[in-house]
Design a protein around this motif. Structure first.
Motif, PDB file in Angstrom:
ATOM      1  N   MET A  31       0.846  -1.180   0.000  1.00 42.81           N
ATOM      2  CA  MET A  31       0.000   0.000   0.000  1.00 42.81           C
ATOM      3  C   MET A  31       0.888   1.239   0.000  1.00 42.81           C
ATOM      4  SD  MET A  31      -2.617   1.269   2.926  1.00 42.81           S
ATOM      5  CE  MET A  31      -4.165   1.765   2.295  1.00 42.81           C
ATOM      6  N   LYS A  32       0.637   2.125  -0.886  1.00 39.73           N
ATOM      7  CA  LYS A  32       1.409   3.358  -0.973  1.00 39.73           C
ATOM      8  C   LYS A  32       0.792   4.395  -0.025  1.00 39.73           C
ATOM      9  CE  LYS A  32       3.649   6.340  -4.165  1.00 39.73           C
ATOM     10  NZ  LYS A  32       5.053   6.077  -4.121  1.00 39.73           N
ATOM     11  N   ILE A  33       1.650   4.997   0.781  1.00 36.83           N
ATOM     12  CA  ILE A  33       1.230   6.017   1.743  1.00 36.83           C
ATOM     13  C   ILE A  33       1.454   7.395   1.114  1.00 36.83           C
ATOM     14  CG2 ILE A  33       1.604   6.937   4.070  1.00 36.83           C
ATOM     15  CD1 ILE A  33       0.603   4.058   4.117  1.00 36.83           C
ATOM     16  N   SER A  34       0.509   8.295   1.297  1.00 34.57           N
ATOM     17  CA  SER A  34       0.642   9.623   0.702  1.00 34.57           C
ATOM     18  C   SER A  34       1.855  10.355   1.252  1.00 34.57           C
ATOM     19  CB  SER A  34      -0.623  10.450   0.928  1.00 34.57           C
ATOM     20  OG  SER A  34      -0.667  10.937   2.245  1.00 34.57           O
ATOM     21  N   LYS A  35       2.449  11.172   0.408  1.00 32.14           N
ATOM     22  CA  LYS A  35       3.654  11.905   0.800  1.00 32.14           C
ATOM     23  C   LYS A  35       3.390  12.825   1.979  1.00 32.14           C
ATOM     24  CE  LYS A  35       6.035  11.911  -3.606  1.00 32.14           C
ATOM     25  NZ  LYS A  35       6.611  12.685  -4.701  1.00 32.14           N
ATOM     26  N   GLU A  36       2.188  13.382   2.064  1.00 29.97           N
ATOM     27  CA  GLU A  36       1.867  14.301   3.163  1.00 29.97           C
ATOM     28  C   GLU A  36       1.922  13.597   4.520  1.00 29.97           C
ATOM     29  OE1 GLU A  36      -0.065  14.173   0.335  1.00 29.97           O
ATOM     30  OE2 GLU A  36       0.846  15.985  -0.485  1.00 29.97           O
ATOM     31  N   LEU A  37       1.421  12.354   4.569  1.00 31.13           N
ATOM     32  CA  LEU A  37       1.457  11.596   5.822  1.00 31.13           C
ATOM     33  C   LEU A  37       2.889  11.243   6.204  1.00 31.13           C
ATOM     34  CD1 LEU A  37      -1.557   9.119   5.583  1.00 31.13           C
ATOM     35  CD2 LEU A  37      -1.286  11.034   7.148  1.00 31.13           C
ATOM     36  N   VAL A  38       3.679  10.840   5.224  1.00 31.24           N
ATOM     37  CA  VAL A  38       5.069  10.464   5.497  1.00 31.24           C
ATOM     38  C   VAL A  38       5.886  11.690   5.897  1.00 31.24           C
ATOM     39  CG1 VAL A  38       7.175   9.498   4.510  1.00 31.24           C
ATOM     40  CG2 VAL A  38       4.957   8.498   3.934  1.00 31.24           C
ATOM     41  N   LYS A  39       5.652  12.796   5.216  1.00 29.34           N
ATOM     42  CA  LYS A  39       6.425  14.012   5.476  1.00 29.34           C
ATOM     43  C   LYS A  39       6.316  14.453   6.934  1.00 29.34           C
ATOM     44  CE  LYS A  39       7.074  18.681   3.749  1.00 29.34           C
ATOM     45  NZ  LYS A  39       6.575  19.725   2.852  1.00 29.34           N
ATOM     46  N   GLY A  40       5.158  14.285   7.512  1.00 28.05           N
ATOM     47  CA  GLY A  40       4.936  14.717   8.884  1.00 28.05           C
ATOM     48  C   GLY A  40       5.613  13.851   9.929  1.00 28.05           C
ATOM     49  N   SER A  41       6.106  12.691   9.515  1.00 26.43           N
ATOM     50  CA  SER A  41       6.681  11.779  10.504  1.00 26.43           C
ATOM     51  C   SER A  41       8.138  11.420  10.247  1.00 26.43           C
ATOM     52  CB  SER A  41       5.846  10.504  10.558  1.00 26.43           C
ATOM     53  OG  SER A  41       5.764   9.925   9.285  1.00 26.43           O
ATOM     54  N   THR A  42       8.744  11.919   9.187  1.00 26.70           N
ATOM     55  CA  THR A  42      10.119  11.532   8.866  1.00 26.70           C
ATOM     56  C   THR A  42      11.120  11.969   9.936  1.00 26.70           C
ATOM     57  OG1 THR A  42      10.358  13.492   7.485  1.00 26.70           O
ATOM     58  CG2 THR A  42       9.856  11.420   6.371  1.00 26.70           C
ATOM     59  N   VAL A  43      10.987  13.177  10.435  1.00 30.28           N
ATOM     60  CA  VAL A  43      11.921  13.666  11.452  1.00 30.28           C
ATOM     61  C   VAL A  43      11.841  12.788  12.692  1.00 30.28           C
ATOM     62  CG1 VAL A  43      12.414  15.573  13.042  1.00 30.28           C
ATOM     63  CG2 VAL A  43      11.999  16.035  10.617  1.00 30.28           C
ATOM     64  N   MET A  44      10.631  12.429  13.086  1.00 35.00           N
ATOM     65  CA  MET A  44      10.446  11.589  14.266  1.00 35.00           C
ATOM     66  C   MET A  44      11.072  10.199  14.041  1.00 35.00           C
ATOM     67  SD  MET A  44       6.989  11.224  16.538  1.00 35.00           S
ATOM     68  CE  MET A  44       6.005  10.752  15.157  1.00 35.00           C
ATOM     69  N   MET A  45      10.909   9.643  12.836  1.00 41.72           N
ATOM     70  CA  MET A  45      11.490   8.333  12.554  1.00 41.72           C
ATOM     71  C   MET A  45      13.010   8.388  12.620  1.00 41.72           C
ATOM     72  SD  MET A  45       9.260   6.455   9.579  1.00 41.72           S
ATOM     73  CE  MET A  45       8.823   7.826   8.501  1.00 41.72           C
ATOM     74  N   ILE A  46      13.598   9.403  12.008  1.00 37.27           N
ATOM     75  CA  ILE A  46      15.059   9.517  11.974  1.00 37.27           C
ATOM     76  C   ILE A  46      15.617   9.748  13.374  1.00 37.27           C
ATOM     77  CG2 ILE A  46      16.966  10.973  11.156  1.00 37.27           C
ATOM     78  CD1 ILE A  46      15.248  11.369   8.560  1.00 37.27           C
ATOM     79  N   LEU A  47      15.010  10.644  14.126  1.00 38.46           N
ATOM     80  CA  LEU A  47      15.502  10.904  15.485  1.00 38.46           C
ATOM     81  C   LEU A  47      15.347   9.670  16.375  1.00 38.46           C
ATOM     82  CD1 LEU A  47      14.289  14.575  16.139  1.00 38.46           C
ATOM     83  CD2 LEU A  47      16.597  13.791  15.585  1.00 38.46           C
ATOM     84  N   THR A  48      14.282   8.917  16.176  1.00 34.99           N
ATOM     85  CA  THR A  48      14.082   7.689  16.954  1.00 34.99           C
ATOM     86  C   THR A  48      15.192   6.680  16.661  1.00 34.99           C
ATOM     87  OG1 THR A  48      11.698   8.004  17.082  1.00 34.99           O
ATOM     88  CG2 THR A  48      12.511   5.757  17.395  1.00 34.99           C
ATOM     89  N   LEU A  49      15.529   6.507  15.386  1.00 37.43           N
ATOM     90  CA  LEU A  49      16.619   5.593  15.034  1.00 37.43           C
ATOM     91  C   LEU A  49      17.924   6.032  15.683  1.00 37.43           C
ATOM     92  CD1 LEU A  49      16.183   4.929  11.198  1.00 37.43           C
ATOM     93  CD2 LEU A  49      15.627   3.399  13.095  1.00 37.43           C
ATOM     94  N   LEU A  50      18.192   7.337  15.613  1.00 35.79           N
ATOM     95  CA  LEU A  50      19.460   7.848  16.140  1.00 35.79           C
ATOM     96  C   LEU A  50      19.491   7.872  17.659  1.00 35.79           C
ATOM     97  CD1 LEU A  50      20.141  10.686  13.564  1.00 35.79           C
ATOM     98  CD2 LEU A  50      21.092   8.365  13.630  1.00 35.79           C
TER      99      LEU A  50
END
Length: 111
Positions: A1-20
């Motif tokens: 399932m493809k997720i809209s760019k708007e939904l992903v855009k709002g969570s990318t910073v949180m995903m990256i900071l969580t990994l780090l």
């Protein structure tokens, strides 16, 4: 399932900071970790990730450093700063509030 760019855009910073927050990582490692942890739902290209990392550096939320290991090529690693940890904590609280409110609106939060 493809997720809209708007939904992903709002969570990318949180995903990256969580990994780090878990451990320092280099760019390609982050791309593979996000893809693996999301069962392939989130896929980033380097052209998407690095501008975000540069922004996070400019904000003081991550810092980069070079690491050279024996038998491996020199890589640029990123680690979260104390300021980044504070920002991540605030974003997680914001996300929890948003998700709970959305669940209730969609009827998922009702018994």
């Amino acid at each position: 399932m493809k997720i809209s760019k708007e939904l992903v855009k709002g969570s990318t910073v949180m995903m990256i900071l969580t990994l780090l927050e878990r451990k320092p990582m280099y760019g390609y490692e982050m791309i593979k970790e996000i893809e693996s942890n999301s069962n392939g739902v989130f896929t980033f290209k380097e052209g998407t990730l690095y501008p975000i990392l540069h922004t996070l550096e400019a904000e003081g939320w991550v810092e980069a450093y070079w690491c050279e290991q024996e038998g491996a090529r020199k890589r640029k690693y990123y680690r979260i700063t104390d300021q980044g940890k504070g920002h991540l904590e605030a974003k997680k609280k914001e996300w929890t509030t948003f998700r709970s409110a959305l669940d209730f609106v969609l009827g998922e939060g009702r018994i």
